[in-house]
Motif scaffolding. Structure first.
Motif, PDB file in Angstrom:
ATOM      1  N   ILE A   1      10.233  -8.690 -24.269  1.00  0.00           N
ATOM      2  CA  ILE A   1      10.209  -9.967 -23.553  1.00  0.00           C
ATOM      3  C   ILE A   1       9.927  -9.748 -22.071  1.00  0.00           C
ATOM      4  O   ILE A   1       9.143 -10.473 -21.450  1.00  0.00           O
ATOM      5  N   TYR A   2      10.555  -8.731 -21.508  1.00  0.00           N
ATOM      6  CA  TYR A   2      10.343  -8.420 -20.100  1.00  0.00           C
ATOM      7  C   TYR A   2       8.884  -8.054 -19.827  1.00  0.00           C
ATOM      8  O   TYR A   2       8.287  -8.506 -18.837  1.00  0.00           O
ATOM      9  N   ASP A   3       8.294  -7.224 -20.705  1.00  0.00           N
ATOM     10  CA  ASP A   3       6.895  -6.834 -20.514  1.00  0.00           C
ATOM     11  C   ASP A   3       5.967  -8.049 -20.567  1.00  0.00           C
ATOM     12  O   ASP A   3       5.034  -8.174 -19.761  1.00  0.00           O
ATOM     13  N   ALA A   4       6.221  -8.952 -21.517  1.00  0.00           N
ATOM     14  CA  ALA A   4       5.380 -10.141 -21.629  1.00  0.00           C
ATOM     15  C   ALA A   4       5.518 -11.034 -20.388  1.00  0.00           C
ATOM     16  O   ALA A   4       4.518 -11.517 -19.841  1.00  0.00           O
ATOM     17  N   GLU A   5       6.757 -11.252 -19.939  1.00  0.00           N
ATOM     18  CA  GLU A   5       6.960 -12.088 -18.754  1.00  0.00           C
ATOM     19  C   GLU A   5       6.386 -11.431 -17.497  1.00  0.00           C
ATOM     20  O   GLU A   5       5.817 -12.098 -16.636  1.00  0.00           O
ATOM     21  N   ASN A   6       6.537 -10.117 -17.418  1.00  0.00           N
ATOM     22  CA  ASN A   6       5.989  -9.413 -16.260  1.00  0.00           C
ATOM     23  C   ASN A   6       4.472  -9.493 -16.232  1.00  0.00           C
ATOM     24  O   ASN A   6       3.855  -9.647 -15.163  1.00  0.00           O
ATOM     25  N   GLN A   7       3.836  -9.426 -17.416  1.00  0.00           N
ATOM     26  CA  GLN A   7       2.384  -9.564 -17.487  1.00  0.00           C
ATOM     27  C   GLN A   7       1.953 -10.959 -17.029  1.00  0.00           C
ATOM     28  O   GLN A   7       0.958 -11.120 -16.306  1.00  0.00           O
ATOM     29  N   LYS A   8       2.717 -11.969 -17.442  1.00  0.00           N
ATOM     30  CA  LYS A   8       2.402 -13.332 -17.002  1.00  0.00           C
ATOM     31  C   LYS A   8       2.543 -13.469 -15.486  1.00  0.00           C
ATOM     32  O   LYS A   8       1.703 -14.089 -14.821  1.00  0.00           O
ATOM     33  N   LEU A   9       3.619 -12.893 -14.939  1.00  0.00           N
ATOM     34  CA  LEU A   9       3.828 -12.978 -13.500  1.00  0.00           C
ATOM     35  C   LEU A   9       2.722 -12.259 -12.732  1.00  0.00           C
ATOM     36  O   LEU A   9       2.245 -12.745 -11.697  1.00  0.00           O
ATOM     37  N   ASN A  10       2.296 -11.109 -13.245  1.00  0.00           N
ATOM     38  CA  ASN A  10       1.200 -10.390 -12.582  1.00  0.00           C
ATOM     39  C   ASN A  10      -0.092 -11.193 -12.637  1.00  0.00           C
ATOM     40  O   ASN A  10      -0.870 -11.237 -11.662  1.00  0.00           O
ATOM     41  N   THR A  11      -0.341 -11.853 -13.789  1.00  0.00           N
ATOM     42  CA  THR A  11      -1.541 -12.675 -13.908  1.00  0.00           C
ATOM     43  C   THR A  11      -1.486 -13.848 -12.929  1.00  0.00           C
ATOM     44  O   THR A  11      -2.483 -14.163 -12.256  1.00  0.00           O
ATOM     45  N   LEU A  12      -0.327 -14.500 -12.842  1.00  0.00           N
ATOM     46  CA  LEU A  12      -0.182 -15.609 -11.902  1.00  0.00           C
ATOM     47  C   LEU A  12      -0.315 -15.144 -10.454  1.00  0.00           C
ATOM     48  O   LEU A  12      -0.906 -15.840  -9.614  1.00  0.00           O
ATOM     49  N   ALA A  13       0.239 -13.964 -10.153  1.00  0.00           N
ATOM     50  CA  ALA A  13       0.116 -13.442  -8.794  1.00  0.00           C
ATOM     51  C   ALA A  13      -1.346 -13.147  -8.440  1.00  0.00           C
ATOM     52  O   ALA A  13      -1.803 -13.450  -7.340  1.00  0.00           O
ATOM     53  N   SER A  14      -2.069 -12.569  -9.404  1.00  0.00           N
ATOM     54  CA  SER A  14      -3.491 -12.311  -9.160  1.00  0.00           C
ATOM     55  C   SER A  14      -4.263 -13.609  -8.967  1.00  0.00           C
ATOM     56  O   SER A  14      -5.122 -13.719  -8.077  1.00  0.00           O
TER      57      SER A  14
ATOM     58  N   LYS B   1       0.880   3.337  -6.448  1.00  0.00           N
ATOM     59  CA  LYS B   1      -0.460   2.785  -6.244  1.00  0.00           C
ATOM     60  C   LYS B   1      -0.303   1.316  -5.882  1.00  0.00           C
ATOM     61  O   LYS B   1       0.310   0.545  -6.618  1.00  0.00           O
ATOM     62  N   GLY B   2      -0.884   0.947  -4.734  1.00  0.00           N
ATOM     63  CA  GLY B   2      -0.662  -0.390  -4.204  1.00  0.00           C
ATOM     64  C   GLY B   2      -1.106  -1.509  -5.113  1.00  0.00           C
ATOM     65  O   GLY B   2      -0.489  -2.572  -5.166  1.00  0.00           O
ATOM     66  N   GLN B   3      -2.194  -1.314  -5.873  1.00  0.00           N
ATOM     67  CA  GLN B   3      -2.719  -2.377  -6.716  1.00  0.00           C
ATOM     68  C   GLN B   3      -2.070  -2.412  -8.093  1.00  0.00           C
ATOM     69  O   GLN B   3      -2.191  -3.390  -8.821  1.00  0.00           O
TER      70      GLN B   3
ATOM     71  N   THR C   1       0.837  -1.200   0.000  1.00  0.00           N
ATOM     72  CA  THR C   1       0.000   0.000   0.000  1.00  0.00           C
ATOM     73  C   THR C   1       0.872   1.250   0.000  1.00  0.00           C
ATOM     74  O   THR C   1       0.592   2.213  -0.726  1.00  0.00           O
ATOM     75  N   ALA C   2       1.927   1.261   0.798  1.00  0.00           N
ATOM     76  CA  ALA C   2       2.875   2.371   0.832  1.00  0.00           C
ATOM     77  C   ALA C   2       4.064   2.052  -0.068  1.00  0.00           C
ATOM     78  O   ALA C   2       4.407   0.885  -0.292  1.00  0.00           O
ATOM     79  N   CYS C   3       4.681   3.108  -0.588  1.00  0.00           N
ATOM     80  CA  CYS C   3       5.803   2.929  -1.512  1.00  0.00           C
ATOM     81  C   CYS C   3       7.058   2.519  -0.753  1.00  0.00           C
ATOM     82  O   CYS C   3       7.209   2.833   0.430  1.00  0.00           O
ATOM     83  N   PRO C   4       7.982   1.805  -1.397  1.00  0.00           N
ATOM     84  CA  PRO C   4       9.246   1.450  -0.745  1.00  0.00           C
ATOM     85  C   PRO C   4      10.142   2.665  -0.557  1.00  0.00           C
ATOM     86  O   PRO C   4       9.931   3.720  -1.157  1.00  0.00           O
ATOM     87  N   ILE C   5      11.154   2.509   0.282  1.00  0.00           N
ATOM     88  CA  ILE C   5      12.136   3.561   0.557  1.00  0.00           C
ATOM     89  C   ILE C   5      13.453   3.135  -0.101  1.00  0.00           C
ATOM     90  O   ILE C   5      14.013   2.101   0.251  1.00  0.00           O
ATOM     91  N   CYS C   6      13.922   3.927  -1.058  1.00  0.00           N
ATOM     92  CA  CYS C   6      15.098   3.555  -1.860  1.00  0.00           C
ATOM     93  C   CYS C   6      16.266   4.480  -1.542  1.00  0.00           C
ATOM     94  O   CYS C   6      16.083   5.700  -1.410  1.00  0.00           O
ATOM     95  N   TYR C   7      17.452   3.893  -1.462  1.00  0.00           N
ATOM     96  CA  TYR C   7      18.679   4.635  -1.217  1.00  0.00           C
ATOM     97  C   TYR C   7      19.749   4.187  -2.218  1.00  0.00           C
ATOM     98  O   TYR C   7      19.812   3.013  -2.585  1.00  0.00           O
ATOM     99  N   VAL C   8      20.568   5.125  -2.624  1.00  0.00           N
ATOM    100  CA  VAL C   8      21.815   4.827  -3.326  1.00  0.00           C
ATOM    101  C   VAL C   8      22.910   4.808  -2.279  1.00  0.00           C
ATOM    102  O   VAL C   8      23.087   5.782  -1.531  1.00  0.00           O
ATOM    103  N   THR C   9      23.653   3.711  -2.186  1.00  0.00           N
ATOM    104  CA  THR C   9      24.624   3.509  -1.100  1.00  0.00           C
ATOM    105  C   THR C   9      26.037   3.438  -1.678  1.00  0.00           C
ATOM    106  O   THR C   9      26.518   2.354  -2.037  1.00  0.00           O
ATOM    107  N   PRO C  10      26.722   4.570  -1.804  1.00  0.00           N
ATOM    108  CA  PRO C  10      28.075   4.535  -2.385  1.00  0.00           C
ATOM    109  C   PRO C  10      29.062   3.823  -1.490  1.00  0.00           C
ATOM    110  O   PRO C  10      28.926   3.807  -0.264  1.00  0.00           O
ATOM    111  N   VAL C  11      30.058   3.232  -2.113  1.00  0.00           N
ATOM    112  CA  VAL C  11      31.138   2.544  -1.398  1.00  0.00           C
ATOM    113  C   VAL C  11      32.362   3.445  -1.377  1.00  0.00           C
ATOM    114  O   VAL C  11      32.395   4.478  -2.062  1.00  0.00           O
TER     115      VAL C  11
END
Length: 407
Positions: free
Chosen positions: A256-269, A124-126, A87-97
């Motif tokens: 290819i990524y879009d097609a696989e991602n669509q399949k994964l979203n369908t399977l997750a649903s 958007k969570g959904q 529901t809430a967005c993740p918190i992202c950081y760039v962590t230099p070495v």
């Protein structure tokens, strides 16, 4: 490389100690991202907020690949998932070495490494997910890298003749041959907004051992000047062809990524729907079990009553006719008054019903009906008051006679 079942089991073990509200959705999104980016390592760390409070959160730490000037670089990042994710967005950081610094005044990364991007602000969570977020960051950082190599003390080398001068340009980002080896040997540093306190190694998923760096290339000898440089025109042609080929490959991989991602979203649903159906079925089964127990208890009680009735009929089968008025007899005066009052109440109710029927059949006039109805209602009220008073008097007398039964 760990199999899907192993990654899922390891992930479930990590999430079991955290209070995520939608654990199944969190697990699905993390597995999708780890399937795409193998250089990220899931673990549990202590996240410190701006107000000083800290909380145990799930973190994905490692590198994400970018393409910058026809070369691949690996950007170290850390993705934190709050307890109300997705529901809430993740918190992202760039962590230099060490040896790297954050680019000042970067459009999407502040001085402490916190990532700002419209995709996070319009989360958007959904609809939003981690795979699209990381893909967006790879594209954005490929156009404008958030890190650059800091200047270090040059190492003195013996003089060489006919050595071409180095190009006068800003040093590019360091290239790492293996994203996992970089992620394993780096420790991100956070200041200000958040920092992480690493837990024991048992809380993180095991990863592959770092690979040794490639051997240094020998410096070309001055006796072969034709191998030191190529004509500028030939280099430009090769660069154009390389860019065109990379563009085609990128487009193909994106499709290819879009097609696989669509399949994964369908399977997750589908998986979420199956889990909801399974929960509904379990609830129905539990209700049916409770109803069955109740029916069995009622059946047992009815069987007892049936046996008692049959026994009474057998005892009184040859008896003479029973006088209805003598079937139930009061044991004292108060009980007799209560029975008579209740009988009068029911009798007056029958009279009222008959009056209603006569008025409907027009056998009596309206004023006569109202007069009789008022009279009978008054009598019924008096009998009801008498029955109530007798019951209260009997209860009070019984309480005084046996006080132990009422305490």
């Amino acid at each position: 490389m760990a199999s899907y079942q192993q990654r899922r089991q390891q992930l479930q073990n990590l999430l079991s100690g955290l209070q995520y509200r939608e654990r199944s959705a969190v697990e699905i999104q993390i597995l999708q991202l780890l399937h795409q980016i193998h250089s990220l390592r899931p673990q549990i760390d202590n996240y410190v907020f701006n107000d000083g409070t800290h909380q145990q959160l799930f973190k994905l730490e490692g590198t994400i690949p970018i393409q910058y000037r026809a070369k691949q670089y690996n950007i170290p990042v850390a993705v934190w998932l709050p307890l109300n994710f997705p529901t809430a967005c993740p918190i992202c950081y760039v962590t230099p070495v060490p040896g790297m610094k954050i680019k000042p005044k970067h459009m999407h990364v502040d001085g402490q490494g916190l990532v700002y991007h419209p995709y996070l602000h319009s989360w958007k969570g959904q609809q939003s997910n981690l795979v699209e977020l990381v893909g967006t960051l790879c594209s954005v950082f490929g156009k404008d890298p958030p890190l650059f190599a800091s200047k270090s003390k040059p190492v003195q080398q013996p003089p060489q003749q006919h050595q071409p001068p180095p190009p006068q340009s800003q040093p590019p980002l360091p290239s790492y041959s293996n994203a996992q080896s970089y992620a394993a040997n780096s420790q991100p540093q956070m200041h200000g907004r958040a920092h992480a306190q690493s837990l024991t190694h048992s809380q993180s998923v095991p990863h592959s051992q770092p690979q040794p760096p490639p051997p240094a290339q020998p410096v070309p000898l001055p006796q072969q000047p034709q191998a030191q440089a190529q004509p500028q025109q030939q280099q430009d042609v090769q660069a154009d062809r390389r860019s065109e080929l990379e563009s085609k490959l990128r487009t193909k991989l994106q499709s290819i990524y879009d097609a696989e991602n669509q399949k994964l979203n369908t399977l997750a649903s589908s998986q979420r729907q199956l889990e909801n159906h399974a929960k509904s079925i379990r609830d129905i089964q539990q209700k049916q079990s409770e109803e069955r127990e109740q029916l069995l208890q009622r059946r047992q009680k009815l069987q007892i009553k049936i046996e008692a009735t049959e026994q009474w009929l057998q005892q009184h089968e040859n008896n003479e006719a029973i006088d209805v008025h003598q079937a139930v007899m009061a044991t004292d005066t108060w009980s007799q008054q209560c029975m008579e009052a209740e009988a009068a109440v029911h009798a007056i109710t029958d009279v009222m019903l008959e009056l209603d029927q006569c008025l409907e059949d027009e056998t009596i006039k309206l004023d006569t009906y109202l007069k009789q109805l008022s009279k009978t209602a008054r009598e019924q009220f008096q009998h009801q008051a008498l029955a109530k008073a007798v019951l209260q008097r009997q209860a009070s007398a019984a309480q005084h006679a046996n006080p132990a039964l009422y305490h």
